[in-house]
Design an enzyme around this catalytic site. Structure first.
Site, PDB file in Angstrom:
ATOM      1  CG  ASP A  32      14.633  26.799 -12.973  1.00 10.82           C
ATOM      2  OD1 ASP A  32      14.584  25.808 -12.239  1.00 10.82           O
ATOM      3  OD2 ASP A  32      15.157  27.890 -12.624  1.00 10.82           O
ATOM      4  CG  ASN A  89      18.464  18.715  -7.215  1.00 16.60           C
ATOM      5  OD1 ASN A  89      19.269  17.903  -7.655  1.00 16.60           O
ATOM      6  ND2 ASN A  89      18.310  19.921  -7.730  1.00 16.60           N
ATOM      7  CD  GLU A  97      18.359  26.496  -4.816  1.00 22.54           C
ATOM      8  OE1 GLU A  97      17.498  27.117  -5.464  1.00 22.54           O
ATOM      9  OE2 GLU A  97      19.579  26.551  -5.064  1.00 22.54           O
ATOM     10  CB  VAL A  98      11.508  24.782  -4.318  1.00 22.97           C
ATOM     11  CG1 VAL A  98      10.008  24.913  -4.151  1.00 22.97           C
ATOM     12  CG2 VAL A  98      12.122  26.111  -4.758  1.00 22.97           C
ATOM     13  CG  HIS A 102      11.248  20.723  -8.171  1.00 19.08           C
ATOM     14  ND1 HIS A 102      11.198  20.874  -6.805  1.00 19.08           N
ATOM     15  CD2 HIS A 102      12.493  21.103  -8.544  1.00 19.08           C
ATOM     16  CE1 HIS A 102      12.362  21.331  -6.374  1.00 19.08           C
ATOM     17  NE2 HIS A 102      13.163  21.470  -7.412  1.00 19.08           N
ATOM     18  CG  HIS A 104      15.593  20.421 -11.962  1.00 16.03           C
ATOM     19  ND1 HIS A 104      15.827  21.770 -11.896  1.00 16.03           N
ATOM     20  CD2 HIS A 104      15.453  20.004 -10.675  1.00 16.03           C
ATOM     21  CE1 HIS A 104      15.837  22.159 -10.624  1.00 16.03           C
ATOM     22  NE2 HIS A 104      15.615  21.102  -9.862  1.00 16.03           N
TER      23      HIS A 104
HETATM   24  P1  AMP Z   1      15.890  22.604  -6.484  1.00 12.99           P
HETATM   25  O1  AMP Z   1      17.272  23.040  -6.099  1.00 12.99           O
HETATM   26  O2  AMP Z   1      15.862  21.241  -7.116  1.00 12.99           O
HETATM   27  O3  AMP Z   1      14.922  22.728  -5.341  1.00 12.99           O
HETATM   28  O4  AMP Z   1      15.433  23.584  -7.637  1.00 12.99           O
HETATM   29  C1  AMP Z   1      14.553  24.649  -7.446  1.00 12.99           C
HETATM   30  C2  AMP Z   1      14.453  25.359  -8.764  1.00 12.99           C
HETATM   31  O5  AMP Z   1      13.329  26.217  -8.726  1.00 12.99           O
HETATM   32  C3  AMP Z   1      15.671  26.229  -9.110  1.00 12.99           C
HETATM   33  O6  AMP Z   1      16.216  25.784 -10.347  1.00 12.99           O
HETATM   34  C4  AMP Z   1      15.090  27.631  -9.203  1.00 12.99           C
HETATM   35  O7  AMP Z   1      15.699  28.385 -10.221  1.00 12.99           O
HETATM   36  C5  AMP Z   1      13.626  27.349  -9.498  1.00 12.99           C
HETATM   37  N1  AMP Z   1      12.695  28.388  -9.094  1.00 12.99           N
HETATM   38  C6  AMP Z   1      12.592  28.977  -7.877  1.00 12.99           C
HETATM   39  N2  AMP Z   1      11.595  29.880  -7.861  1.00 12.99           N
HETATM   40  C7  AMP Z   1      11.056  29.849  -9.106  1.00 12.99           C
HETATM   41  C8  AMP Z   1       9.981  30.556  -9.731  1.00 12.99           C
HETATM   42  N3  AMP Z   1       9.266  31.482  -9.056  1.00 12.99           N
HETATM   43  N4  AMP Z   1       9.696  30.274 -11.019  1.00 12.99           N
HETATM   44  C9  AMP Z   1      10.402  29.355 -11.695  1.00 12.99           C
HETATM   45  N5  AMP Z   1      11.418  28.657 -11.165  1.00 12.99           N
HETATM   46  C10 AMP Z   1      11.744  28.908  -9.889  1.00 12.99           C
END
Ligand code: AMP
Length: 120
Positions: A32, A89, A97-98, A102, A104
């Site tokens: 991350d 999440n 967020e993404v 995924h 964690h």
């Molecule tokens: P979530 O809130 O579960 O969607 O988590 C998204 C995660 O992706 C967060 O912990 C971010 O820090 C991580 N993240 C976003 N962009 C990148 C990236 N380019 N490389 C690695 N991790 C990322």
């Protein structure tokens, strides 16, 4: 292999740099970018499944691979015995967020208690 465009699909395709710790034909694991613990690794499917709500029976193999890989990476990273946390999440209330499914894998220290509800 067709991969939709998310930030994670660009990592999977090596179009943007990430610290990839494992990749095979089904999944990719990378560190991350904003770790919340000494070990914070994301494990993602190589094709787009936006959220856990979009999972169907056909994804059984890939979901199994993600969980088994989390266990293996935890051992490889030396955090298995002391323990760690695995989180997925989902959507707004899950603070996703993404929108590329995924998992964690978080560990390497004593983690805080689980957050269940916060009035904000
Ligand atoms: P979530 O809130 O579960 O969607 O988590 C998204 C995660 O992706 C967060 O912990 C971010 O820090 C991580 N993240 C976003 N962009 C990148 C990236 N380019 N490389 C690695 N991790 C990322």
């Amino acid at each position: 292999m067709v991969i939709a465009d998310t930030i994670f699909s660009k990592i999977i395709k090596h179009e943007i740099i990430a610290d990839i710790v494992y990749q095979d034909e089904l999944v990719t694991a990378f560190r991350d970018a904003s770790p919340c613990a000494p070990i914070h690794i994301l494990i993602v499917p190589n094709f787009l499944i936006p959220t856990l709500n979009d999972v169907v029976e056909d994804h059984e193999a890939i979901l199994g691979r993600m969980i088994i890989l989390a266990s293996k990476i935890a051992k490889d990273e030396g955090i298995a015995e002391d323990g760690y946390r695995v989180i997925i999440n989902c959507n707004k209330n899950g603070r996703q967020e993404v929108y590329h499914l995924h998992l964690h894998l978080i560990g390497g220290c004593l983690l805080g208690p689980m957050l269940v509800y916060r009035d904000i």
